[in-house]
Design a protein around this motif. Structure first.
Motif, PDB file in Angstrom:
ATOM      1  N   ASN A  53       0.847  -1.195   0.000  1.00  0.00           N
ATOM      2  CA  ASN A  53       0.000   0.000   0.000  1.00  0.00           C
ATOM      3  C   ASN A  53       0.881   1.243   0.000  1.00  0.00           C
ATOM      4  OD1 ASN A  53      -1.540   2.282   1.445  1.00  0.00           O
ATOM      5  ND2 ASN A  53      -3.171   0.822   0.993  1.00  0.00           N
ATOM      6  N   VAL A  54       0.719   2.083  -0.999  1.00  0.00           N
ATOM      7  CA  VAL A  54       1.595   3.248  -1.152  1.00  0.00           C
ATOM      8  C   VAL A  54       1.433   4.228   0.015  1.00  0.00           C
ATOM      9  CG1 VAL A  54      -0.059   4.560  -2.561  1.00  0.00           C
ATOM     10  CG2 VAL A  54       2.392   4.984  -2.806  1.00  0.00           C
ATOM     11  N   PHE A  55       0.221   4.313   0.563  1.00  0.00           N
ATOM     12  CA  PHE A  55      -0.035   5.209   1.690  1.00  0.00           C
ATOM     13  C   PHE A  55       0.749   4.746   2.921  1.00  0.00           C
ATOM     14  CE2 PHE A  55      -2.464   6.629   5.380  1.00  0.00           C
ATOM     15  CZ  PHE A  55      -2.740   7.950   5.073  1.00  0.00           C
ATOM     16  N   VAL A  56       0.708   3.454   3.206  1.00  0.00           N
ATOM     17  CA  VAL A  56       1.417   2.897   4.367  1.00  0.00           C
ATOM     18  C   VAL A  56       2.929   2.963   4.152  1.00  0.00           C
ATOM     19  CG1 VAL A  56       1.766   0.825   5.767  1.00  0.00           C
ATOM     20  CG2 VAL A  56      -0.519   1.391   4.938  1.00  0.00           C
ATOM     21  N   GLY A  57       3.385   2.637   2.941  1.00  0.00           N
ATOM     22  CA  GLY A  57       4.813   2.714   2.646  1.00  0.00           C
ATOM     23  C   GLY A  57       5.365   4.116   2.847  1.00  0.00           C
ATOM     24  N   LEU A  63       5.708   4.856   6.512  1.00  0.00           N
ATOM     25  CA  LEU A  63       6.890   4.191   7.074  1.00  0.00           C
ATOM     26  C   LEU A  63       8.164   4.987   6.778  1.00  0.00           C
ATOM     27  CD1 LEU A  63       6.180   0.423   6.313  1.00  0.00           C
ATOM     28  CD2 LEU A  63       6.764   1.368   8.562  1.00  0.00           C
ATOM     29  N   VAL A  64       8.291   5.456   5.560  1.00  0.00           N
ATOM     30  CA  VAL A  64       9.454   6.278   5.187  1.00  0.00           C
ATOM     31  C   VAL A  64       9.513   7.514   6.079  1.00  0.00           C
ATOM     32  CG1 VAL A  64      10.465   7.713   3.371  1.00  0.00           C
ATOM     33  CG2 VAL A  64       9.521   5.471   2.793  1.00  0.00           C
ATOM     34  N   ASP A  65       8.374   8.166   6.255  1.00  0.00           N
ATOM     35  CA  ASP A  65       8.304   9.375   7.080  1.00  0.00           C
ATOM     36  C   ASP A  65       8.662   9.072   8.533  1.00  0.00           C
ATOM     37  OD1 ASP A  65       7.379  12.225   7.507  1.00  0.00           O
ATOM     38  OD2 ASP A  65       5.973  11.181   8.821  1.00  0.00           O
ATOM     39  N   MET A  66       8.158   7.947   9.059  1.00  0.00           N
ATOM     40  CA  MET A  66       8.424   7.572  10.448  1.00  0.00           C
ATOM     41  C   MET A  66       9.918   7.359  10.680  1.00  0.00           C
ATOM     42  SD  MET A  66       9.238   4.767  12.562  1.00  0.00           S
ATOM     43  CE  MET A  66       8.779   3.308  11.628  1.00  0.00           C
ATOM     44  N   TYR A  67      10.571   6.591   9.792  1.00  0.00           N
ATOM     45  CA  TYR A  67      12.001   6.325   9.970  1.00  0.00           C
ATOM     46  C   TYR A  67      12.822   7.609   9.832  1.00  0.00           C
ATOM     47  CZ  TYR A  67      11.549   1.255  10.228  1.00  0.00           C
ATOM     48  OH  TYR A  67      11.254  -0.018  10.639  1.00  0.00           O
ATOM     49  N   CYS A  68      12.410   8.500   8.940  1.00  0.00           N
ATOM     50  CA  CYS A  68      13.123   9.783   8.796  1.00  0.00           C
ATOM     51  C   CYS A  68      13.026  10.608  10.074  1.00  0.00           C
ATOM     52  CB  CYS A  68      12.544  10.573   7.621  1.00  0.00           C
ATOM     53  SG  CYS A  68      12.971   9.929   5.992  1.00  0.00           S
ATOM     54  N   LYS A  69      11.829  10.665  10.663  1.00  0.00           N
ATOM     55  CA  LYS A  69      11.651  11.447  11.886  1.00  0.00           C
ATOM     56  C   LYS A  69      12.375  10.824  13.071  1.00  0.00           C
ATOM     57  CE  LYS A  69       7.416  13.808  10.591  1.00  0.00           C
ATOM     58  NZ  LYS A  69       5.942  13.826  10.641  1.00  0.00           N
ATOM     59  N   CYS A  70      12.587   9.511  13.005  1.00  0.00           N
ATOM     60  CA  CYS A  70      13.356   8.821  14.051  1.00  0.00           C
ATOM     61  C   CYS A  70      14.855   8.842  13.753  1.00  0.00           C
ATOM     62  CB  CYS A  70      12.865   7.384  14.198  1.00  0.00           C
ATOM     63  SG  CYS A  70      11.196   7.237  14.888  1.00  0.00           S
ATOM     64  N   LYS A  71      15.225   9.602  12.707  1.00  0.00           N
ATOM     65  CA  LYS A  71      16.634   9.775  12.313  1.00  0.00           C
ATOM     66  C   LYS A  71      17.287   8.460  11.883  1.00  0.00           C
ATOM     67  CE  LYS A  71      17.233  13.917  15.117  1.00  0.00           C
ATOM     68  NZ  LYS A  71      16.963  14.776  13.961  1.00  0.00           N
ATOM     69  N   ARG A  72      16.495   7.573  11.306  1.00  0.00           N
ATOM     70  CA  ARG A  72      17.012   6.324  10.737  1.00  0.00           C
ATOM     71  C   ARG A  72      16.859   6.412   9.219  1.00  0.00           C
ATOM     72  NH1 ARG A  72      18.546   6.136  15.201  1.00  0.00           N
ATOM     73  NH2 ARG A  72      18.666   4.353  16.638  1.00  0.00           N
ATOM     74  N   ILE A  73      17.680   7.258   8.624  1.00  0.00           N
ATOM     75  CA  ILE A  73      17.532   7.573   7.209  1.00  0.00           C
ATOM     76  C   ILE A  73      17.834   6.358   6.336  1.00  0.00           C
ATOM     77  CG2 ILE A  73      19.868   8.422   6.791  1.00  0.00           C
ATOM     78  CD1 ILE A  73      16.668  10.170   5.624  1.00  0.00           C
ATOM     79  N   ALA A  74      18.752   5.487   6.791  1.00  0.00           N
ATOM     80  CA  ALA A  74      19.070   4.280   6.014  1.00  0.00           C
ATOM     81  C   ALA A  74      17.871   3.341   5.960  1.00  0.00           C
ATOM     82  CB  ALA A  74      20.273   3.573   6.618  1.00  0.00           C
ATOM     83  N   GLN A  87      15.329   4.761   3.575  1.00  0.00           N
ATOM     84  CA  GLN A  87      15.729   4.523   2.189  1.00  0.00           C
ATOM     85  C   GLN A  87      15.473   3.070   1.787  1.00  0.00           C
ATOM     86  OE1 GLN A  87      19.915   5.103   1.324  1.00  0.00           O
ATOM     87  NE2 GLN A  87      19.439   5.991  -0.654  1.00  0.00           N
ATOM     88  N   ALA A  88      15.707   2.143   2.721  1.00  0.00           N
ATOM     89  CA  ALA A  88      15.471   0.720   2.429  1.00  0.00           C
ATOM     90  C   ALA A  88      13.987   0.455   2.171  1.00  0.00           C
ATOM     91  CB  ALA A  88      15.975  -0.133   3.590  1.00  0.00           C
ATOM     92  N   VAL A  89      13.121   1.040   3.004  1.00  0.00           N
ATOM     93  CA  VAL A  89      11.671   0.889   2.800  1.00  0.00           C
ATOM     94  C   VAL A  89      11.266   1.478   1.458  1.00  0.00           C
ATOM     95  CG1 VAL A  89       9.388   1.607   3.622  1.00  0.00           C
ATOM     96  CG2 VAL A  89      11.108   0.845   5.262  1.00  0.00           C
TER      97      VAL A  89
END
Length: 743
Positions: free
Chosen positions: A304-308, A311-322, A325-327
């Motif tokens: 689901n593009v909305f959920v994906g 997830l990208v936004d969540m990891y970015c805000k948690c400062k897990r940029i890698a 990018q993987a997601v």
């Protein structure tokens, strides 16, 4: 109706459900071959099938061949044009109808409403009333209410509400929900509550709509009360609460409710996961975010593009940029939201160059940016002080029409301010059709960075006169301007007005500005008293600010106190050692300088090397002090030697106190002459064509001697030199700097 007609109608229904247009056409051909005179009922079904499959020309062709179209025939083709937005043909069919019913009128009104044509929809509604109130039904009122809500026509909505009551539709849930939604969206939540209370038979949809209204207006307690009072809750009820809590910044409560929903074993959709992940990002709750990610995988929502994107936004805000990018790479489908989430994440985590690369990749993949994407990439250019790329995006904003979105215009004002083109920033600001608080703050901050106190304060007063509310960032700009212009009393007035007049509690940035204000003006003891009365201790920037002014004013006592405090706070920060060394060096206490250096070596503290860079023909040229690595070094050093002779003739006297080495005076002069910013300036004088400003960026603060020397260089060469250091902008022109003597 014949059995053949019934059979073909069943086949056509399957075609519409499976979206199989080619099969529908084959059935049509078979009908023409096997049935000489098809019944109107069958032809109506053909029109309906082509309509649902989006083939208007075939639908119209079949309709025109119906010998005696009945009311259903007319309504079917009318609805086809209404739904497709073909209003010209819709009006033509409507005017040709020999007879009309409520379905006909609703199709006409829906056609206008779908194109936000309020006036035409109201005319259609009034004509429907004249034709007979019996035509009215719940769909009529629902359509008019949704139109009123989407276009912000609350007065029209109230009139429709009156007619709902007049014609006895007040008890219909189908009408009550859009009525409540309209009132809550307009901020009239108590009117929405009254509609809710007056509806005798309420279903779960009405409860969900009312909860949404409460949460939209920030009435969290009321939404909780209503949610808990529900006898039956569906997954939408839970998702509505989770989404509303997230939107109101109650991230922990949203996560807790998500857990409870999961315990109940309820089905979760993309909106449930999206809100949960947003809450995790807001709290930087990486553990809970990873758990939600695992649950997304187990419930097959990863595609689901909305959920994906969430997830990208969540990891970015948690400062897990890698991880983000993987997601992103694993997503099978990506839209503009997905790309923007990654782009913004890179920018917010300090990877501005990567953000620009993502934007370019997005365009190469055929995804057109929206206003938020374009505003974000322009902000990344501003963070890099990259005027060249930023100007290209400015051109794209104009061509695409996105320039007129306030988000994009604000980003451009910030870009030109941060790149030192304050006149361009001001021009853009004046060209904006609409300015919000961010627009004013961007320009206020821009003028403040240039040390233009009068312009900053004047703009701030105009902002207040326009009825706009300043925020914390606005006051940082105003206080900084006062500091750099030495307006101590005015700075105090603005600082005190934050709480008294604007209800803004000062944070550490504002206290740091006040430390800078007092210490720059030489009121170092007063600055020490101010620090002792602060509700929180200064951070490293605050102590460094005080210590830097102690060096400037030669105050060893306060300097030692500030250096000790900074070393206690951040033992590995070289600023405390370097700035205190400067004070000792200026007083000729070289033994103390040596002792501080030994202490740095023992603790493994290293000074960040100063470097300056200049961009020329798309390439960045970087220089450090005494740098000999450039292929143009001979030309650069020859240019500097020539300039140095002319500067001395003009009256330039090197400030040797800034050299922290116990060496001969001639050696000190040589060391000053080859600082990184001077090498970059010389490069610019050689290669940047006359008439264009020379733009330099330095990673550290410009030293006092280089600041003075650049004034002389601008006068001798008649060139504009713009230097952006770690603290602010300096525009050198005709022997002066935009910041005056308060560098």
């Amino acid at each position: 109706m014949s059995s053949n007609s019934n059979y073909y109608c069943s086949l056509l229904k399957i075609c519409t459900e499976t979206r199989n247009r080619s099969q529908a056409k084959k059935i049509h051909c078979h009908i023409l071959r096997t049935i000489k005179d098809p019944e109107t009922f069958l032809l109506n079904n053909l029109v309906n099938a082509y309509s649902k499959l989006g083939d208007l020309s075939y639908a119209r062709n079949v309709f025109d061949k119906i010998p005696q179209p009945n009311l259903f025939s007319w309504n079917t083709i009318l609805f086809t044009y209404s739904k497709s937005g073909n209003l010209s043909d819709m009006n033509d069919i409507f005017n040709r109808m020999p007879k009309r019913d409520g379905v006909s009128w609703n199709s006409l009104i829906s056609g206008y409403a779908s194109r936000a044509l309020v006036t035409d929809a109201v005319k259609g509604y009034n004509s429907m009333l004249w034709d007979g109130a019996a035509n009215l039904n719940r769909i009529t009122f629902s359509t008019m209410l949704i139109l009123s809500s989407s276009q912000g026509c609350i007065d029209l909505g109230r009139q429709i509400h009156g007619q709902i009551v007049k014609f006895g539709f007040g008890s219909y849930v189908f009408v009550g929900c859009p009525l409540m939604d309209m009132y809550s969206k307009a901020g009239f939540v108590y009117d929405a509550k009254q509609v809710f209370d007056e509806t005798a038979e309420r279903n779960v949809v009405m409860y969900n709509t009312m909860i949404t209204g409460f949460l939209r207006c920030g009435m969290v307690e009321d939404s909780w009360s209503l949610f808990n009072s529900m006898r039956e809750k569906d997954p939408i009820s839970w998702t509505t609460m989770i989404t509303g809590l997230t939107q109101n910044g109650l991230y922990k409560e949203a996560i807790d409710l998500f857990r409870e929903m999961r315990t109940e074993g309820l089905v979760m959709d993309q909106f449930t996961f999206g809100s949960m992940l947003t809450a995790c990002g807001g709290l930087m709750a990486l553990k809970e975010g990873k758990q939600a990610h695992a649950f997304v995988i187990r419930t097959n929502h990863m595609d689901n593009v909305f959920v994906g994107s969430a997830l990208v936004d969540m990891y970015c805000k948690c400062k897990r940029i890698a991880s983000a990018q993987a997601v992103f790479k694993r997503m099978t489908r990506k839209n503009v939201v997905s790309w923007t989430a990654l782009l913004v994440g890179y920018g917010q985590n300090g990877y501005s160059e990567e953000a620009i690369r993502v934007f370019c990749d997005m365009q190469r993949n055929g995804i057109n940016p929206d206003y938020y994407t374009l505003g974000s990439v322009i902000s990344s250019c501003a963070n890099l002080a990259s005027l060249e790329e930023g100007s290209q995006f400015h051109g794209q904003a104009i061509v695409s029409g996105l320039f007129f979105f306030t988000t994009v215009s604000n980003a451009l004002v910030t870009l030109y301010s941060k790149c030192g083109s304050i006149e361009d920033a001001n021009r853009l600001f004046n060209e904006m059709n609409f300015r919000d608080e961010v627009s004013w703050t961007a320009l206020v901050s821009g003028y403040a960075q240039f040390g233009k106190a009068d312009e900053t304060i004047d703009l701030f007063q105009k902002m207040l006169a326009h009825g706009l509310k300043p925020d914390e960032v606005t006051f940082v700009g105003v206080l900084s301007a006062c500091s750099r212009a030495g307006l101590v009393e005015k700075g105090y007035q603005y600082f005190e007005s934050m709480v008294k007049e604007h209800g803004i509690m000062p944070v550490l940035d504002h206290y740091t500005c006040m430390i800078d204000l007092l210490s720059r003006a030489g009121r170092l003891e007063e600055a020490r008293c101010f620090i002792n009365k602060m509700p929180m201790p200064p951070d490293a920037i605050g102590w460094s600010t005080l210590l830097s002014s102690c060096r400037l004013h030669g105050n060893l006592e306060v300097g030692k106190w500030a250096a000790a405090s900074l070393q206690e706070l951040e033992p590995n920060n070289p600023a405390g050692y370097i700035l205190l060394s400067s004070i000792y060096a200026a007083k000729g206490k070289w033994d103390y300088v040596s002792e501080l250096r030994r202490g740095m070596r023992k603790k493994g503290v290293r000074k960040e090397p100063g470097c300056s860079w200049i961009k020329y023909k798309g390439k960045v040229h970087i220089f450090s002090a005494d740098d000999q690595t450039s292929p143009f070094s001979d030309q650069i050093y020859a240019e500097l030697d020539k300039l140095n002779h002319k500067m001395i003739e003009e009256g330039y006297v090197p400030d040797l106190s800034t050299v922290l080495h116990d060496v001969e005076e001639s050696e000190k002069k040589k060391m000053l002459n080859y600082h990184s910013e001077r090498l970059a300036i010389a490069f610019g004088l050689i290669f940047i064509p006359p008439g264009l400003p020379i733009r330099i960026v330095k990673n550290l603060r410009v030293c006092g001697d280089c600041h003075n020397a650049t004034k002389y260089i601008s006068k001798i060469t008649q060139r504009e030199i713009l230097v952006r250091d770690a603290v602010r902008f300096h525009l050198f022109k005709d022997g002066t700097c935009s910041c005056g003597d308060f560098w």
